[in-house]
Scaffold this active site. Structure first.
Site, short mmCIF file in Angstrom:
data_model
loop_
_atom_site.label_atom_id
_atom_site.label_comp_id
_atom_site.label_asym_id
_atom_site.label_seq_id
_atom_site.Cartn_x
_atom_site.Cartn_y
_atom_site.Cartn_z
N MET A 1 13.60 19.98 19.29
CA MET A 1 12.80 20.73 18.76
C MET A 1 13.08 21.57 17.68
O MET A 1 13.12 23.02 17.61
CB MET A 1 12.26 21.91 20.03
CG MET A 1 11.65 20.87 21.17
SD MET A 1 11.20 22.02 22.50
CE MET A 1 12.76 22.16 23.52
N LYS B 1 0.35 19.10 24.76
CA LYS B 1 0.25 20.38 23.87
C LYS B 1 -0.06 19.59 22.41
O LYS B 1 0.51 18.50 21.86
CB LYS B 1 1.86 20.83 23.45
CG LYS B 1 1.83 22.18 22.88
CD LYS B 1 3.00 23.10 23.21
CE LYS B 1 4.18 22.59 22.28
NZ LYS B 1 5.30 23.34 22.33
N ASP C 1 2.04 14.61 30.06
CA ASP C 1 2.22 15.36 28.44
C ASP C 1 1.92 14.19 27.64
O ASP C 1 1.84 12.98 27.83
CB ASP C 1 3.61 15.81 28.56
CG ASP C 1 3.94 17.06 29.53
OD1 ASP C 1 2.84 17.63 29.99
OD2 ASP C 1 5.27 17.44 29.54
N1 SAH Z 1 12.83 16.18 28.07
C1 SAH Z 1 12.49 15.62 26.95
C2 SAH Z 1 12.76 16.49 25.58
C3 SAH Z 1 11.48 17.53 25.48
S1 SAH Z 1 11.28 18.66 24.11
C4 SAH Z 1 13.44 14.48 26.88
O1 SAH Z 1 14.43 14.50 27.71
O2 SAH Z 1 13.67 13.76 25.82
C5 SAH Z 1 10.64 17.81 22.93
C6 SAH Z 1 11.92 17.32 21.84
O3 SAH Z 1 12.23 16.11 22.23
C7 SAH Z 1 11.05 17.05 20.72
O4 SAH Z 1 10.78 18.31 19.75
C8 SAH Z 1 12.17 16.27 19.82
O5 SAH Z 1 13.22 16.86 19.36
C9 SAH Z 1 12.75 15.46 21.25
N2 SAH Z 1 12.10 13.81 21.22
C10 SAH Z 1 11.33 13.52 22.24
N3 SAH Z 1 11.08 12.28 22.09
C11 SAH Z 1 11.42 11.82 20.86
C12 SAH Z 1 11.49 10.80 19.51
N4 SAH Z 1 10.62 9.71 20.20
N5 SAH Z 1 11.93 10.94 18.62
C13 SAH Z 1 12.46 12.03 17.96
N6 SAH Z 1 12.63 13.05 19.00
C14 SAH Z 1 12.09 13.15 20.16
#
Ligand code: SAH
Length: 253
Positions: free
Chosen positions: A172, A57, A35
């Site tokens: 999100m 995406k 991804d």
């Molecule tokens: N599986 C991932 C989350 C996927 S959903 C995990 O465990 O981290 C994607 C969301 O993760 C984004 O919309 C945001 O809310 C968060 N996110 C992921 N990386 C981020 C980052 N570096 N800084 C801020 N938010 C982040």
């Protein structure tokens, strides 16, 4: 011989936070389906000989639909390949890892999990916000902000969330921030509850915006908050100190 699928979490950014097990299986992979979220540094470190498939995406548009991704995972494993499905953070926290597990299992293919450090923990940690604290919170709820609180459906129980004295972490959630803050206040959560939004956590251009449930949506609109961001709601946000440097060294581009 059938191959094997590894569901790998790449952590919150940079190769420093990828686990050793993650590195091991990536280095052995014949196929990597990735991804966008794992980030440039990790993607640049994929083995040269591996087939790399972009499943990200971009601007809300999927390069590949979920069904097509799962079909590819199964197809390559059936061809005897070592398949790594690589995701940001942890695959089992809003990563659709659960669906992929079901599909791979139903196809009778071996699967192994490699958990990753989720952004839900690491992003607040990077700016000094713990999710629990003896004085402030003894429970944490992690939720998706993708569910519009004003629409009917099975979504989230805002009444219960408003009653919770624990920390609420939202992934999100940027697009629905105003509706979320409103739903919590309408259901009885204190308007003065502190909120922090951390954009682009663990990156050089990360930004923290703070406020309360009453004003955070207006503040975020004014400062132009954009995804990806982690939203933290609760008294643990009081520990955020804008004058201290990052607690996790940031990734330079
Ligand atoms: N599986 C991932 C989350 C996927 S959903 C995990 O465990 O981290 C994607 C969301 O993760 C984004 O919309 C945001 O809310 C968060 N996110 C992921 N990386 C981020 C980052 N570096 N800084 C801020 N938010 C982040």
């Amino acid at each position: 011989m059938t191959g094997k699928v590894y569901l790998v979490g790449s952590g919150p950014g940079g190769t420093a936070f990828l686990t050793r097990r993650g590195r091991e299986v990536i280095d052995r992979a014949d196929v990597v389906l990735y991804d966008q979220l794992p980030g440039e540094e990790i993607l640049a470190s994929l083995p040269e000989r591996a087939e790399k498939i972009d499943c990200g995406k971009y601007g809300g548009k999927h390069t590949l639909e979920q069904d097509a991704i799962e079909a590819l995972m199964v197809d390559r494993a059936r061809k005897g390949k070592i398949v790594v499905r690589l995701k940001g953070g942890d695959p089992f926290l809003f990563g659709r890892g659960g669906e992929e597990l079901e599909t791979v299992r139903a196809a009778g293919i071996a699967i192994e999990m490699v958990p990753g450090i989720t952004s839900a923990l690491a992003v607040p940690a990077s700016v000094g916000i713990p999710l629990t604290h003896r004085k402030y919170a003894s429970q944490v709820t992690v939720l998706t902000g993708n569910e519009d609180p004003t629409k009917p459906g099975p979504a989230l129980d805002w009444e219960l969330l408003a009653k919770s004295r624990g920390t609420i972490v939202i992934l999100m959630g940027v697009a629905n921030l105003a509706k979320i803050a409103d739903a919590l206040v309408k259901n009885g959560k204190e308007k003065t509850t502190p909120v922090a939004i951390i954009e682009r956590g663990l990156r050089a251009d990360r930004r923290v915006t703070t406020g309360t449930l009453a004003d955070i949506a207006a503040v975020a609109k004014k400062t132009g908050v954009k995804p990806p961001a982690v939203i933290v709601i609760g008294n643990v946000v009081k520990l955020y100190d804008p004058d201290t440097p990052d607690l996790i060294p940031v990734e330079e581009d």
